[in-house]
Design a protein around this motif. Structure first.
Motif, PDB file in Angstrom:
ATOM      1  N   LYS A   9       0.904  -1.337  -0.025  1.00 37.96           N
ATOM      2  CA  LYS A   9       0.049  -0.069  -0.043  1.00 37.96           C
ATOM      3  C   LYS A   9       0.814   1.252   0.020  1.00 37.96           C
ATOM      4  O   LYS A   9       1.561   1.294   0.801  1.00 37.96           O
ATOM      5  N   TYR A  11       0.709   5.507  -0.104  1.00 37.95           N
ATOM      6  CA  TYR A  11      -0.115   6.676  -0.189  1.00 37.95           C
ATOM      7  C   TYR A  11       0.494   7.626  -1.055  1.00 37.95           C
ATOM      8  O   TYR A  11       1.727   8.046  -0.932  1.00 37.95           O
ATOM      9  N   GLY A  44       1.484   0.086   9.711  1.00 41.50           N
ATOM     10  CA  GLY A  44       0.644  -0.353   8.753  1.00 41.50           C
ATOM     11  C   GLY A  44      -0.510  -1.407   9.220  1.00 41.50           C
ATOM     12  O   GLY A  44      -1.257  -1.824   8.216  1.00 41.50           O
ATOM     13  N   THR A  47      -3.844  -0.168   8.589  1.00 41.11           N
ATOM     14  CA  THR A  47      -3.994  -0.160   7.052  1.00 41.11           C
ATOM     15  C   THR A  47      -4.428  -1.503   6.306  1.00 41.11           C
ATOM     16  O   THR A  47      -5.547  -1.898   5.570  1.00 41.11           O
TER      17      THR A  47
END
Length: 257
Positions: A9, A11, A44, A47
């Motif tokens: 992931k 961002y 994370g 997340t």
């Protein structure tokens, strides 16, 4: 029940910088398993939970939950967050029934399950109370009942007891083990507490600092049922210290971390 392969992931910030939250995460969780996830802040964990819940997408990798690729929220998955987030103008029973009502389900069976769950968590006599009349621990019990009312197969829990005092947190840990045993759910439980992770989990997933990777997965071979006396056993101390080594800290004899 849960399969994560090569998940990543990334961002992008408002200044167009990239932040790598997760990288190359591989994880398999079997049906009925309770898996604790522990790691430093910003690694994370949340997340990963949000990706499994379908609340946001992964940048890379394959995420399969309940036999289906995750493309959004799934009725078989419920989430419990750190804050109970109950509706203050609803009674306890109305808060528990909210997910069913949002799906148009106002059946007697749903109400019966809601009442049964409240009985399970010791709140049978509080159905008509409002959130402000409950302690923090009681509010979290209501939130757990709300997550279970539609009988999901998977329960994702993001530090649900992090805001509670130490004594209430210990009580909730013991109660959660009892409820999960009776409900038979698949659980992923995120926490910053190493003792909590070891006490609750069938396995403990240790995550590294950002970008979050899985550093090690430890089997917790401590027989169930467990209770607070488990915290004083040599096996528990050994496993806890193995987790602490990942963060550069080992407890001295008699010290809890």
């Amino acid at each position: 029940m849960i399969s994560v392969r090569g998940a990543g992931k990334i961002y992008r910030t408002r200044s167009d910088e990239t932040v790598h939250a997760l990288k190359d995460v591989d994880l398999e969780i079997a049906q009925g398993e309770f898996v604790s996830v522990v790691g430093p802040s910003g690694c994370g964990k949340t997340t990963l939970l949000r990706i499994l819940a379908g609340l946001e997408g992964a940048t890379s990798g394959e995420i399969v939950v309940g036999g289906h690729k995750v493309r959004g929220p799934n009725d078989d998955v419920s989430v419990v967050f750190q804050q109970a987030t109950l509706l203050p103008w609803y009674t306890v029973l109305q808060n528990v029934l909210l997910p069913a009502h949002l799906k148009g389900d106002r059946s007697p069976a749903s109400e019966q399950r809601a009442r049964g769950l409240l009985d399970l968590v010791g709140l049978k006599d509080f159905e008509r109370k409002y959130p402000f009349e409950l302690s923090g621990g009681m509010q979290q019990r209501v939130a757990i009942c709300r997550a279970l009312v539609r009988n999901p197969k998977i329960l994702l829990m993001d530090e649900p007891f992090g805001a509670l005092d130490a004594m209430t947190r210990e009580t909730m840990n013991v109660e959660l083990m009892r409820w999960c045993s009776q409900e038979g759910k698949t659980v992923m439980f995120i926490t910053h507490s190493i003792p909590e992770a070891v006490l609750l989990g069938d396995r403990v997933v240790v995550m590294s600092p950002r970008p979050g990777r899985i550093s090690e997965i430890l089997d917790v071979e401590i027989p169930r049922p467990r209770d607070l006396r488990t915290l004083g056993t040599p096996a528990f101390a050994e496993l806890s210290d193995r987790v602490r080594q990942h963060f550069g800290a080992v407890a001295a004899p008699g010290q809890d971390m």
